[in-house]
Motif scaffolding. Structure first.
Motif, PDB file in Angstrom:
ATOM      1  N   ALA A   7      -0.460  -3.735  22.624  1.00  0.00           N
ATOM      2  CA  ALA A   7       0.246  -3.217  23.789  1.00  0.00           C
ATOM      3  C   ALA A   7       1.146  -1.915  23.533  1.00  0.00           C
ATOM      4  N   VAL A   8       1.994  -1.972  22.313  1.00  0.00           N
ATOM      5  CA  VAL A   8       2.581  -0.717  21.786  1.00  0.00           C
ATOM      6  C   VAL A   8       1.600   0.438  21.848  1.00  0.00           C
ATOM      7  N   ARG A   9       0.300   0.146  21.360  1.00  0.00           N
ATOM      8  CA  ARG A   9      -0.481   1.418  20.942  1.00  0.00           C
ATOM      9  C   ARG A   9      -1.001   1.713  22.358  1.00  0.00           C
ATOM     10  N   ILE A  10      -1.257   1.126  23.362  1.00  0.00           N
ATOM     11  CA  ILE A  10      -1.573   1.331  24.666  1.00  0.00           C
ATOM     12  C   ILE A  10      -0.576   2.252  25.228  1.00  0.00           C
ATOM     13  N   ALA A  11       0.742   1.684  25.241  1.00  0.00           N
ATOM     14  CA  ALA A  11       1.879   2.348  25.748  1.00  0.00           C
ATOM     15  C   ALA A  11       2.095   3.810  25.203  1.00  0.00           C
ATOM     16  N   SER A  12       1.971   3.912  23.963  1.00  0.00           N
ATOM     17  CA  SER A  12       2.187   5.114  23.251  1.00  0.00           C
ATOM     18  C   SER A  12       0.944   6.184  23.435  1.00  0.00           C
ATOM     19  N   PHE A  13      -0.233   5.427  23.861  1.00  0.00           N
ATOM     20  CA  PHE A  13      -1.306   6.533  24.219  1.00  0.00           C
ATOM     21  C   PHE A  13      -0.947   7.192  25.782  1.00  0.00           C
ATOM     22  N   VAL A  14      -0.384   6.305  26.527  1.00  0.00           N
ATOM     23  CA  VAL A  14       0.125   6.824  27.844  1.00  0.00           C
ATOM     24  C   VAL A  14       1.099   7.965  27.828  1.00  0.00           C
ATOM     25  N   ILE A  15       1.978   7.366  26.993  1.00  0.00           N
ATOM     26  CA  ILE A  15       3.260   8.476  26.601  1.00  0.00           C
ATOM     27  C   ILE A  15       2.560   9.890  26.150  1.00  0.00           C
ATOM     28  N   ALA A  16       1.754   9.847  25.222  1.00  0.00           N
ATOM     29  CA  ALA A  16       1.321  10.964  24.497  1.00  0.00           C
ATOM     30  C   ALA A  16       0.551  11.673  25.744  1.00  0.00           C
ATOM     31  N   SER A  17      -0.345  11.087  26.371  1.00  0.00           N
ATOM     32  CA  SER A  17      -1.082  11.612  27.491  1.00  0.00           C
ATOM     33  C   SER A  17      -0.110  12.262  28.475  1.00  0.00           C
ATOM     34  N   LEU A  18       0.859  11.793  28.901  1.00  0.00           N
ATOM     35  CA  LEU A  18       1.961  12.221  29.993  1.00  0.00           C
ATOM     36  C   LEU A  18       2.540  13.269  29.332  1.00  0.00           C
ATOM     37  N   LEU A  19       3.096  13.349  28.239  1.00  0.00           N
ATOM     38  CA  LEU A  19       3.710  14.435  27.614  1.00  0.00           C
ATOM     39  C   LEU A  19       2.650  15.638  27.210  1.00  0.00           C
ATOM     40  N   LEU A  74       1.037  -1.322   0.000  1.00  0.00           N
ATOM     41  CA  LEU A  74      -0.193  -0.119  -0.039  1.00  0.00           C
ATOM     42  C   LEU A  74       0.999   1.201   0.010  1.00  0.00           C
ATOM     43  N   ARG A  75       0.649   2.090  -0.772  1.00  0.00           N
ATOM     44  CA  ARG A  75       1.367   3.552  -1.009  1.00  0.00           C
ATOM     45  C   ARG A  75       1.232   4.037   0.469  1.00  0.00           C
ATOM     46  N   SER A  76      -0.038   4.150   1.165  1.00  0.00           N
ATOM     47  CA  SER A  76      -0.067   4.935   2.215  1.00  0.00           C
ATOM     48  C   SER A  76       1.119   4.487   3.558  1.00  0.00           C
ATOM     49  N   ILE A  77       1.230   3.125   3.250  1.00  0.00           N
ATOM     50  CA  ILE A  77       1.881   2.769   4.137  1.00  0.00           C
ATOM     51  C   ILE A  77       3.546   2.586   3.828  1.00  0.00           C
ATOM     52  N   ARG A  78       3.972   2.851   2.673  1.00  0.00           N
ATOM     53  CA  ARG A  78       5.230   3.134   2.279  1.00  0.00           C
ATOM     54  C   ARG A  78       5.525   4.651   2.528  1.00  0.00           C
ATOM     55  N   PHE A  79       4.494   5.442   2.269  1.00  0.00           N
ATOM     56  CA  PHE A  79       4.614   6.971   2.565  1.00  0.00           C
ATOM     57  C   PHE A  79       4.958   7.335   4.071  1.00  0.00           C
ATOM     58  N   THR A 139       0.895   5.554  13.311  1.00  0.00           N
ATOM     59  CA  THR A 139       1.590   4.656  12.454  1.00  0.00           C
ATOM     60  C   THR A 139       1.220   3.163  12.735  1.00  0.00           C
ATOM     61  N   ASP A 140       1.472   2.832  14.020  1.00  0.00           N
ATOM     62  CA  ASP A 140       1.118   1.617  14.371  1.00  0.00           C
ATOM     63  C   ASP A 140      -0.393   0.949  14.193  1.00  0.00           C
ATOM     64  N   ARG A 141      -1.218   1.843  14.335  1.00  0.00           N
ATOM     65  CA  ARG A 141      -2.775   1.706  13.913  1.00  0.00           C
ATOM     66  C   ARG A 141      -2.781   1.631  12.476  1.00  0.00           C
ATOM     67  N   LEU A 142      -2.255   2.407  11.691  1.00  0.00           N
ATOM     68  CA  LEU A 142      -2.173   2.393  10.124  1.00  0.00           C
ATOM     69  C   LEU A 142      -1.711   1.235   9.713  1.00  0.00           C
ATOM     70  N   VAL A 143      -0.423   0.487  10.168  1.00  0.00           N
ATOM     71  CA  VAL A 143       0.396  -0.455   9.832  1.00  0.00           C
ATOM     72  C   VAL A 143      -0.678  -1.783  10.065  1.00  0.00           C
ATOM     73  N   PHE A 190       8.582  -1.629  12.613  1.00  0.00           N
ATOM     74  CA  PHE A 190       7.526  -0.994  11.887  1.00  0.00           C
ATOM     75  C   PHE A 190       6.521  -2.052  11.452  1.00  0.00           C
ATOM     76  N   ILE A 191       6.765  -3.131  11.095  1.00  0.00           N
ATOM     77  CA  ILE A 191       6.053  -4.119  10.386  1.00  0.00           C
ATOM     78  C   ILE A 191       5.280  -5.130  11.137  1.00  0.00           C
ATOM     79  N   VAL A 192       5.441  -4.697  12.572  1.00  0.00           N
ATOM     80  CA  VAL A 192       5.100  -5.720  13.529  1.00  0.00           C
ATOM     81  C   VAL A 192       3.847  -5.052  14.416  1.00  0.00           C
ATOM     82  N   PRO A 193       2.737  -4.656  14.375  1.00  0.00           N
ATOM     83  CA  PRO A 193       1.986  -3.651  14.968  1.00  0.00           C
ATOM     84  C   PRO A 193       1.629  -4.545  16.050  1.00  0.00           C
TER      85      PRO A 193
END
Length: 522
Positions: A128-140, A60-65, A178-182, A122-125
């Motif tokens: 758990a990664v998305r949950i941790a990313s959400f926590v990081i974004a909230s704290l930031l 998919l072009r969107s993933i490569r982009f 990115t993880d959700r899109l992949v 990148f290729i292995v969504p």
């Protein structure tokens, strides 16, 4: 015979034969990702194997982009990280941070690590990664609100700190998206090419999921600790300085000046105190107040060196001579022009000696308490010591000592700003790192010049630590050498049971106050 389609049957047969031969060539050619993906397999029963390399979200072009965009972000983050790393040692124009600079560097490191982990896995969504990313974004987001809304933190971090935390916030949101899109792209391609979404993972994929999850959890813990440290800084911002703040060095930063005692109209000189390894507030402040109450001195002042207590940090590099110039300017802006009796301890004697040499007749006496000799600047400027200070500075935003001290040991605002926990703060560590970087070069040159031009008629008194002398025979030699700074040595006292901070013993306090009284009263 012509066909109604505009050509003869023979012509059409030839075209069909050509197409068939071309198709035969395609079928006989080695399969590749591109050739095998040309047919629309949505309605086909000939699906690919889930393990086929052609089954990939990279189709998919969107993933490569997205991957190319993540690489570009990583390059930008790396350049920003390098700039902040260099600014710790040499401040580029416009990048001066009045705090320590370690918080912006921490956010830059966090953003870069986040992007690198995203590229690596990148290729292995993974959920758990998305949950941790959400926590990081909230704290930031909380960090960004704290830095922008608390005036003192916003003042200390400046635009560099605000840009760094916002950049880290945007990159954490980018990692989450990115993880959700992949994951979506992986699902789409598996549905299209294999007929169903794959639920099983290979051993390599499980290892990648485990490593990526651990990495993001570590980053989340780091951000949580930085957030807790920011809350402590927000609390500490409510502690007002006892003196006044004055802009110096072309209004780049401010120094804290505090004076106490009788008016400057008094005929007695004012005692100008210079702290040693720590600030004056953490050691000699209480002693000076008692000396005023006892009538030993009538008035005293002190200026916190850059990075100590309430004073801002200065741009790098900062030599002892540069610091003295800033202190001198702060005193001038405060309307304090002496005459002075200079009292200093430890490494503070280096600064007092430079100040004394530059003020000539305004100096009515020098009291050095277990002073540091200029030859000992080699130890202060040791590369190993500098590296340890830098490492301490890098981890200082985590508050590994400050947070437990506040929660379990009852450490207060005073403790963190100028007291027993001040050495744990990023500002203090940065100031000591600046001291280390130029101790053997610029500072040593400054103190050597001061010795050459020191007025020889200034009364001089030394009070040395007996413990330090017994521990190191060279220390006695260096103390003895400092008795020859001027031709008017009044006293050299060795307090037998006193440590390097001589005033911590009653005998040491009594001797220091006695000698100070003699210098002030002539």
């Amino acid at each position: 015979m012509k066909s109604i389609w505009g050509g003869s049957r023979e012509d059409r047969d030839d075209d069909g034969s050509a197409r068939n031969s071309l198709q035969d060539e395609r079928d006989s050619a080695p399969p590749s990702e591109h050739t095998r993906l040309l047919p629309n397999r949505v309605d086909s029963t000939a699906y690919l194997s889930p393990d086929d390399p052609a089954v990939s979200p990279y189709n998919l072009r969107s993933i490569r982009f997205t991957r190319y965009l993540t690489i570009c972000f990583s390059l930008i983050a790396f350049v920003w990280w390098i700039v902040l790393l260099v600014s710790t040692f040499v401040t580029p124009p416009g990048f001066h941070i009045r705090g320590s600079g370690f918080f912006p560097f921490g956010y830059a490191s966090l953003a870069l690590a986040n992007l690198l982990f995203t590229l690596l896995f990148f290729i292995v969504p993974a959920k758990a990664v998305r949950i941790a990313s959400f926590v990081i974004a909230s704290l930031l987001l909380v960090d960004a609100i704290l830095i922008i809304s608390v005036h003192q933190i916003r003042y200390e971090e400046g635009w560099v700190g605000m840009a760094s935390v916002l950049w880290a916030l945007v990159m954490s949101i980018s990692t989450l998206a990115t993880d959700r899109l992949v994951e979506w792209g992986k699902y789409e391609e598996e549905e299209r090419l294999t007929g169903r979404a794959e639920t099983r993972r290979s051993v390599g994929e499980w290892v990648a999921v485990l490593l990526s999850t651990i990495s993001m959890i570590i980053l989340a813990v780091v951000v949580f600790l930085m957030t807790c440290t920011l809350f402590l800084r927000a609390l500490d911002a409510g502690l007002a300085a006892p003196g006044k703040m004055y802009w110096v060095d072309g209004d780049k930063y401010r120094l804290h000046v505090y004076c106490h005692g009788n008016d400057t109209d008094s005929k007695l000189p004012t005692v100008l105190i210079e702290g040693g390894e720590g600030s004056v507030e953490g050691g000699l402040w209480d002693f000076a107040n008692n000396a005023v109450e006892n009538g030993s001195i009538s008035r005293y002042c002190f200026v916190d060196r850059p990075g100590f207590a309430w004073s801002d940090t200065a741009p790098s590099p900062l030599s002892a001579g540069m610091a003295v110039e800033a202190v001198d300017e702060a005193l001038a802006r405060a309307g304090e022009d002496g005459p002075w009796v200079l009292m200093s301890a430890g490494i503070g004697s280096i600064y007092s000696r430079i100040l004394s040499s530059r003020h000539g007749q305004d100096i009515k006496g020098l009291l050095l308490i277990d002073p540091l000799h200029e030859e000992s600047l080699n130890d202060i400027g040791a590369s190993g010591r500098g590296f340890i200070l830098w490492l301490r500075g890098i981890i200082s935003p985590l508050g590994l000592s400050q947070i437990p001290g506040a929660v379990f040991k009852g450490r207060t605002k005073d403790d963190r700003i100028w007291g027993r926990s001040a050495y744990q703060t990023g500002k203090y560590i940065f100031a000591k790192l600046q001291e280390n970087l130029v101790a053997e070069t610029l500072s040593k040159r400054d103190v050597a010049s001061s010795r050459a031009i020191q007025a020889q008629d200034v009364p001089l008194t030394l009070v040395s630590s007996g413990v330090k002398i017994r521990e190191d025979s060279r220390w006695e030699e260096k103390q003895r050498d400092l008795t020859h700074l001027t031709h008017k040595l009044r006293h050299w006292d060795i307090v037998n049971d006193a440590p390097h901070q001589v005033w911590e013993t009653q005998e040491g306090r009594d001797i220091i106050e006695k000698r100070l009284r003699q210098l002030v009263h002539g």
